[in-house]
Design an enzyme around this catalytic site. Structure first.
Site, PDB file in Angstrom:
ATOM      1  N   PHE A  18      22.127  31.431   4.888  1.00 59.07           N
ATOM      2  CA  PHE A  18      22.346  30.614   3.680  1.00 59.07           C
ATOM      3  C   PHE A  18      23.418  31.327   2.876  1.00 59.07           C
ATOM      4  O   PHE A  18      23.317  31.472   1.668  1.00 59.07           O
ATOM      5  CB  PHE A  18      20.994  30.553   2.934  1.00 59.07           C
ATOM      6  CG  PHE A  18      20.851  29.522   1.848  1.00 59.07           C
ATOM      7  CD1 PHE A  18      21.286  28.213   2.013  1.00 59.07           C
ATOM      8  CD2 PHE A  18      20.230  29.851   0.647  1.00 59.07           C
ATOM      9  CE1 PHE A  18      21.111  27.265   1.014  1.00 59.07           C
ATOM     10  CE2 PHE A  18      20.043  28.910  -0.353  1.00 59.07           C
ATOM     11  CZ  PHE A  18      20.492  27.614  -0.178  1.00 59.07           C
ATOM     12  N   ARG A  35      17.726  21.915  -9.421  1.00 53.40           N
ATOM     13  CA  ARG A  35      17.029  22.628 -10.490  1.00 53.40           C
ATOM     14  C   ARG A  35      17.802  22.650 -11.804  1.00 53.40           C
ATOM     15  O   ARG A  35      17.340  23.238 -12.780  1.00 53.40           O
ATOM     16  CB  ARG A  35      16.754  24.078 -10.063  1.00 53.40           C
ATOM     17  CG  ARG A  35      15.726  24.240  -8.949  1.00 53.40           C
ATOM     18  CD  ARG A  35      15.478  25.704  -8.625  1.00 53.40           C
ATOM     19  NE  ARG A  35      16.698  26.395  -8.250  1.00 53.40           N
ATOM     20  CZ  ARG A  35      17.221  26.362  -7.020  1.00 53.40           C
ATOM     21  NH1 ARG A  35      16.638  25.678  -6.056  1.00 53.40           N
ATOM     22  NH2 ARG A  35      18.347  26.992  -6.766  1.00 53.40           N
ATOM     23  N   ASP A  87      24.879  21.809  11.690  1.00 51.73           N
ATOM     24  CA  ASP A  87      23.415  21.852  11.604  1.00 51.73           C
ATOM     25  C   ASP A  87      22.926  20.565  10.937  1.00 51.73           C
ATOM     26  O   ASP A  87      22.575  20.544   9.757  1.00 51.73           O
ATOM     27  CB  ASP A  87      23.014  23.084  10.785  1.00 51.73           C
ATOM     28  CG  ASP A  87      21.508  23.292  10.776  1.00 51.73           C
ATOM     29  OD1 ASP A  87      20.870  23.003  11.798  1.00 51.73           O
ATOM     30  OD2 ASP A  87      20.984  23.742   9.745  1.00 51.73           O
ATOM     31  N   TYR A 122       9.410  20.552   3.169  1.00 43.99           N
ATOM     32  CA  TYR A 122       9.882  21.944   3.225  1.00 43.99           C
ATOM     33  C   TYR A 122       9.057  22.934   2.403  1.00 43.99           C
ATOM     34  O   TYR A 122       9.240  24.144   2.542  1.00 43.99           O
ATOM     35  CB  TYR A 122      11.358  22.021   2.854  1.00 43.99           C
ATOM     36  CG  TYR A 122      11.656  22.204   1.393  1.00 43.99           C
ATOM     37  CD1 TYR A 122      11.515  21.143   0.512  1.00 43.99           C
ATOM     38  CD2 TYR A 122      12.060  23.428   0.888  1.00 43.99           C
ATOM     39  CE1 TYR A 122      11.779  21.303  -0.822  1.00 43.99           C
ATOM     40  CE2 TYR A 122      12.319  23.594  -0.457  1.00 43.99           C
ATOM     41  CZ  TYR A 122      12.176  22.536  -1.307  1.00 43.99           C
ATOM     42  OH  TYR A 122      12.432  22.702  -2.640  1.00 43.99           O
ATOM     43  N   LYS A 174      15.558  19.487  10.640  1.00 43.91           N
ATOM     44  CA  LYS A 174      16.699  20.172  11.226  1.00 43.91           C
ATOM     45  C   LYS A 174      16.547  20.477  12.713  1.00 43.91           C
ATOM     46  O   LYS A 174      17.485  20.963  13.324  1.00 43.91           O
ATOM     47  CB  LYS A 174      16.960  21.490  10.482  1.00 43.91           C
ATOM     48  CG  LYS A 174      17.574  21.277   9.103  1.00 43.91           C
ATOM     49  CD  LYS A 174      17.589  22.548   8.305  1.00 43.91           C
ATOM     50  CE  LYS A 174      18.214  22.354   6.951  1.00 43.91           C
ATOM     51  NZ  LYS A 174      19.694  22.420   6.974  1.00 43.91           N
TER      52      LYS A 174
END
Lengths: 434, 434
Positions: free
Chosen positions: A139, A153, A247, A258, A267
């Site tokens: 990531f 967020r 991906d 998740y 995924k």
């Protein structure tokens, strides 16, 4: 090697497979259906099984006891020989293929071997080049992480507290890694009937939010034993070469599933990789600095070298079934905060053993501007805006019949590009009803 | 088969490897170091490579063209033959081994083959029995999920909204799966300097919260192609057999790293499995109902059968280096809300392809009472309470030199147990300083 080096094999300007590259892959042909190692040069593949059988490696002493690796159906055997051998083999093949070669007798002037081993790429079928034990997806694309954080967020703290300290990653699925040119079906799974409802009720549905993730991946060429971490400053020697990775992600399935263990069905239905592994040695001239950070990192992640990521130009193209191509994104693989050496040091820091053929991917690579983002969910601001395509079409997420092609290359001299070719797949309709 | 069936091979009462079991594994010995398939019977292993070479399978016509699988270094070849073949081979071996065998000439009265193929278990080294392509860890233990939810988020809503709808899972690490009896080093990684501080700053440290996870796992014996989900009501035919799994976890590393992509370093340093694969056929008499739920599940998860999980008695023992054994937990593998058939149907619902040898694990299995919980973090209430051990010792989490042994068995007749043997590992000190 000078940029002006030319090959006696015709290489059109702009080819990704200049003599400065020499990427490795696994190919088969109609006449020889058993997959074997090859390198790409211009618009040809050089079949290394045929080349080895025809004494092609007779000019390189050090490989003579390892020629068996060129008849294997994956590159694992060759990769396991280690980077010093990769360097020698690549340099030797460059010598054999250059216009002023001193090895004319090997291939240039050996019509029989040329006929057997030099195959037009359009007659070649590529295969997943490695037996991949485990596939890990990081990531490291901080711009992607920031944009996603803002969408999910709000703008105050877009990055999680751990983000600039930990090379965040998850174990992903190796079985569903497919080679460029493969098609796959739109996945079905659980999505929320009404994401805004207080009581969450799922339904079974094909995903309505099929997305891409533009990534770079590396294959490993060196194992470490369980309990023996890889030090960050020797991690480079474990990196065989790179491929482009898409991906594919189903955002609606992901949003529901998740918590708390991460993405799963969203995924694991398909991950497309480009066909040719560009060796780490070929990418070395294009090293540059990763994105800078305002946090100190822990010593086990600190590299002595400053230039630790590759400046690979990346481009994402969408081709709808009923319209022209639109370029969705242009960015560079340098837009990450962790190098693959740092990722590998972190992956193994608790003792996890890596194997030859393991795949580490970067996570989505994005720039900060419009038109530089490596996923649709960033471009459409979490599904709120429409993306305009050429030909008057528009998209939020991908539709059946869409093809996505990601490509990448290093350098500017059109006669000396080090490129990856295509990482391309077509989306077929969902098959599962229930 | 009657519970009173006896074998001409001596089997002590209470043995996990009664003639009702016949579990498969991979063994080597000092004299024959190449790993080969075997079955366990009482206190012996029957080396199937030697058995096959010595015409041991001459009483079973249907296997004659597949005898090569018994000289392979893993069980993948045998598993891929499919459950009808596993059934026949197991039944045949039971016939050969029973006291009143009609196949006396094969082994019972064939001293030469007995000497070659029947080896005391204490002279046998077990190996990871399958080439494991991908390892997936589920979260089907609802009591564990509830207790963890109460610890982390309070008593109001211990389960996440998706929990009773989705067989939650994450892809885990296959390279670090180790066989019972293997040791591993305490992992190091990033942990928070002060978890209560507002600004989160990590430090590098050996984990101080090393924990167990008591799980059951199954190996798959049938592949599905990419894009072709496995229907829940035929998923059973893809399940080769079961092992006990200890999914070691570093809770402090996990707490810092796991947002948003799930656990990584906290779990990829080692996973111990028991040595012998108990075939799904041997476990069939012990099927029972899974825990009930108050939610309707989506049709793709609905099984026709009612009894869909195995009632396997499970026990966790801790042996400190300086003290006696303490039994930490007793529970049953039935304490889950999803069967392996449901897990497999979910895993593949988006098209993910499974391969022979893939491992699916249940997630931590816990009861609801004190002394039935499959992890220390449940027993110590999130690290707040001390667990009393025999000999006046105590623990919150595991210390260097501790050994954990998990075992499991089905049945009550001490002469007909279907058991797993041990799933055991010793914790060595951390090796990495930085």
């Amino acid at each position: 090697m000078s940029n002006t080096t030319t090959s006696w094999v015709p290489i059109p300007p702009g080819s990704h497979f200049s003599i400065a590259n020499i990427p490795f892959g696994i190919i088969s042909t109609e006449e020889r259906p058993a997959p074997v190692p090859a390198v790409a040069i211009g618009e040809h593949a050089l079949d290394l099984a045929q080349f080895a059988t025809g004494n092609g490696f007779s000019g390189l002493d050090n490989i003579s006891s390892h020629l068996n690796v060129f008849s294997e159906p994956t590159l694992n055997g060759f990769a396991a020989l280690g980077r010093p051998v990769h360097r020698e083999v690549r340099a030797y093949l460059q010598d054999v293929l250059r216009s002023d070669t001193q090895f004319g007798r090997i291939l240039k002037d050996n019509e029989e071997l040329r006929q057997k081993s030099l195959i037009p790429l359009n007659k070649v079928q590529n295969h997943v080049p490695m037996t991949i034990g485990d596939y890990t997806d990081f990531f490291a694309g901080v711009n992607h992480a920031s944009t996603m954080g803002r969408i999910l967020r709000g703008a105050a703290n877009p990055l999680q507290p751990n983000y600039l300290h930990v090379p965040v990653a998850y174990h992903s699925r190796s079985s569903s890694i497919i080679i460029s040119g493969s098609q796959f079906h739109r996945p079905s799974g659980q999505v929320l009937q009404d994401p805004t409802a207080e009581v969450k009720e799922p339904k079974f549905s094909p995903t309505n939010r099929l997305d891409i993730e533009l990534e770079l991946g590396v294959f490993l060429c060196r194992e470490n034993k369980l309990g023996v971490p890889v030090p960050v400053n020797s991690a480079e020697e474990a990196i065989f070469g790179a491929v482009i990775v898409n991906d594919w992600s189903a955002r609606d399935i992901q949003a529901w599933e998740y918590v708390p263990l991460g993405p799963f069905i969203a995924k694991n239905f398909a991950t497309t990789i480009s066909s040719w592994v560009v060796l780490a040695d070929a990418l070395e001239p294009f090293l540059t600095s990763s994105l800078q950070r305002d946090r100190q990192m822990l010593p086990y992640l600190q590299e002595k070298r400053v230039e630790n990521v590759w400046d690979i130009q990346l481009r994402v193209d969408l081709k709808p079934s009923n319209g022209p191509i639109t370029t969705l994104s242009r960015t560079s693989a340098k837009n990450v905060v962790w190098s693959f050496a740092q990722m590998l040091a972190h992956h193994s820091v608790g003792g996890c053993n890596m194997r030859v053929g393991d795949l580490l991917a970067s996570g989505t690579i994005s720039g900060t501007e419009h038109g530089t983002q490596g996923s649709l969910v960033e471009q459409n601001k979490g599904g709120k805006e429409v993306i305009q395509l050429n030909g008057g079409l528009e998209r939020k997420f991908l539709e059946d019949g869409d093809s996505i092609t990601i490509t990448g290359w290093c350098g500017h001299d059109q006669n000396a590009l080090v490129g990856f070719g295509d990482c391309s797949s077509l989306i077929l309709p969902a098959v599962q009803g229930d």
